[in-house]
Design an enzyme around this catalytic site. Structure first.
Site, PDB file in Angstrom:
ATOM      1  N   LYS A   1       0.843  -1.199   0.000  1.00 32.07           N
ATOM      2  CA  LYS A   1       0.000   0.000   0.000  1.00 32.07           C
ATOM      3  C   LYS A   1       0.884   1.258   0.000  1.00 32.07           C
ATOM      4  CE  LYS A   1      -3.836  -2.399   2.333  1.00 32.07           C
ATOM      5  NZ  LYS A   1      -4.622  -2.492   3.597  1.00 32.07           N
TER       6      LYS A   1
ATOM      7  N   TYR B   1     -12.148  -3.093  -3.245  1.00 26.86           N
ATOM      8  CA  TYR B   1     -12.716  -3.207  -1.901  1.00 26.86           C
ATOM      9  C   TYR B   1     -14.243  -3.158  -1.907  1.00 26.86           C
ATOM     10  CZ  TYR B   1      -8.132  -2.795   0.425  1.00 26.86           C
ATOM     11  OH  TYR B   1      -6.858  -3.031   0.900  1.00 26.86           O
TER      12      TYR B   1
ATOM     13  N   ASN C   1      -1.763  -0.027   7.350  1.00 25.69           N
ATOM     14  CA  ASN C   1      -1.235  -1.369   7.650  1.00 25.69           C
ATOM     15  C   ASN C   1      -0.406  -1.984   6.515  1.00 25.69           C
ATOM     16  OD1 ASN C   1      -3.365  -1.985   5.994  1.00 25.69           O
ATOM     17  ND2 ASN C   1      -4.413  -3.334   7.421  1.00 25.69           N
TER      18      ASN C   1
ATOM     19  N   HIS D   1      -1.609  -5.498   1.482  1.00 23.51           N
ATOM     20  CA  HIS D   1      -2.830  -6.279   1.240  1.00 23.51           C
ATOM     21  C   HIS D   1      -2.445  -7.678   0.789  1.00 23.51           C
ATOM     22  CE1 HIS D   1      -6.647  -7.643  -0.493  1.00 23.51           C
ATOM     23  NE2 HIS D   1      -5.928  -8.059  -1.507  1.00 23.51           N
TER      24      HIS D   1
ATOM     25  N   GLU E   1      -9.007 -10.689  -7.819  1.00 21.65           N
ATOM     26  CA  GLU E   1      -8.098  -9.545  -7.670  1.00 21.65           C
ATOM     27  C   GLU E   1      -6.994  -9.557  -8.734  1.00 21.65           C
ATOM     28  OE1 GLU E   1      -6.959  -9.874  -3.538  1.00 21.65           O
ATOM     29  OE2 GLU E   1      -8.967  -9.317  -2.861  1.00 21.65           O
TER      30      GLU E   1
HETATM   31  N1  UDP Z   1      -9.619  -1.217   7.457  1.00 19.81           N
HETATM   32  C1  UDP Z   1      -9.759  -0.062   8.179  1.00 19.81           C
HETATM   33  N2  UDP Z   1     -10.507  -0.083   9.341  1.00 19.81           N
HETATM   34  C2  UDP Z   1     -11.093  -1.216   9.783  1.00 19.81           C
HETATM   35  C3  UDP Z   1     -10.955  -2.403   9.039  1.00 19.81           C
HETATM   36  C4  UDP Z   1     -10.208  -2.375   7.880  1.00 19.81           C
HETATM   37  O1  UDP Z   1      -9.226   0.981   7.810  1.00 19.81           O
HETATM   38  O2  UDP Z   1     -11.746  -1.185  10.840  1.00 19.81           O
HETATM   39  C5  UDP Z   1      -8.814  -1.204   6.228  1.00 19.81           C
HETATM   40  C6  UDP Z   1      -7.444  -1.820   6.426  1.00 19.81           C
HETATM   41  O3  UDP Z   1      -6.499  -1.077   5.637  1.00 19.81           O
HETATM   42  C7  UDP Z   1      -7.634  -3.216   5.872  1.00 19.81           C
HETATM   43  C8  UDP Z   1      -8.588  -2.946   4.711  1.00 19.81           C
HETATM   44  O4  UDP Z   1      -9.468  -1.950   5.220  1.00 19.81           O
HETATM   45  O5  UDP Z   1      -6.398  -3.791   5.452  1.00 19.81           O
HETATM   46  C9  UDP Z   1      -9.391  -4.130   4.242  1.00 19.81           C
HETATM   47  O6  UDP Z   1     -10.059  -4.699   5.335  1.00 19.81           O
HETATM   48  P1  UDP Z   1     -10.084  -6.273   5.517  1.00 19.81           P
HETATM   49  O7  UDP Z   1     -11.063  -6.580   6.602  1.00 19.81           O
HETATM   50  O8  UDP Z   1     -10.290  -6.938   4.190  1.00 19.81           O
HETATM   51  O9  UDP Z   1      -8.616  -6.580   6.085  1.00 19.81           O
HETATM   52  P2  UDP Z   1      -7.352  -7.320   5.429  1.00 19.81           P
HETATM   53  O10 UDP Z   1      -7.880  -8.402   4.524  1.00 19.81           O
HETATM   54  O11 UDP Z   1      -6.559  -6.274   4.679  1.00 19.81           O
HETATM   55  O12 UDP Z   1      -6.580  -7.854   6.599  1.00 19.81           O
HETATM   56 MG    MG Z   2      -9.290  -8.275   3.014  1.00 18.26          MG
END
Ligand code: UDP
Ligand code: MG
Length: 150
Positions: A11, A51, A114, A117, A128
């Site tokens: 990211k 997303y 974070n 991805h 994806e």
């Molecule tokens: N995210 C966020 N707040 C939250 C949950 C998710 O900003 O409470 C963001 C975070 O960058 C995350 C992305 O949305 O990586 C996608 O969420 P997902 O639940 O798919 O998490 P991931 O698969 O990336 O672990």
């Molecule tokens: Mg995810």
């Protein structure tokens, strides 16, 4: 052997913080094969599509703004179990809950920054990869395979 692929994306914060090499190194050293790689600025509609399952979440607008805030490094990694193992290497979504030794556990603090991805299932990975690499990926044979797989 059925080889799986995962969509892995560094990211904008990971790119700006100079973590590209470190992250590639971890996947490469594990034994996975890099089949797609590019740095790109992301159009808003692509971030929204990527997303789309999260579009009703309160954090969705900030998430899209984050993903389009600078270039990302889009990658396809291939190998046995790369989807689930990639997720383990990345760590929990909230970096404060990510184990040390994982990418998020070593390099991040907040969920909205974070760093990386990774696809959450083989089906998501296929969707994806088609979305981010419409031109296709690069076919090549990893000659080290017999030294990685029995
Ligand atoms: N995210 C966020 N707040 C939250 C949950 C998710 O900003 O409470 C963001 C975070 O960058 C995350 C992305 O949305 O990586 C996608 O969420 P997902 O639940 O798919 O998490 P991931 O698969 O990336 O672990
Ligand atoms: Mg995810």
């Amino acid at each position: 052997m059925a080889m799986e692929q995962s969509y892995i994306m560094i990211k904008p914060d990971g790119v700006q913080r100079g973590l590209v090499g470190e992250i590639i190194k971890r996947f490469e050293q594990r034994g996975y094969a890099l089949k797609g790689l590019k740095i790109m600025n992301v159009q808003r509609h692509l971030a929204e599509k990527h997303y789309e399952d999260l579009s009703s979440k309160p954090f969705f607008p900030a998430l899209v703004d984050y993903i389009i805030s600078g270039p990302v490094v889009a990658m396809v990694w291939e190998g046995k179990g790369v989807v689930a193992t990639g997720r383990k290497m990345i760590g929990a979504t909230n970096p404060l809950a990510s184990e040390p030794g994982t990418i998020r556990g070593d390099f991040a603090i907040e969920v909205g920054r974070n760093v990386i991805h990774g696809s959450d299932s083989v089906e998501s990975a296929q969707r994806e990869i088609a979305l981010w690499f419409p031109e296709g990926v690069t076919e090549w044979t990893q000659v080290a395979k017999p030294w990685i797989y029995e």
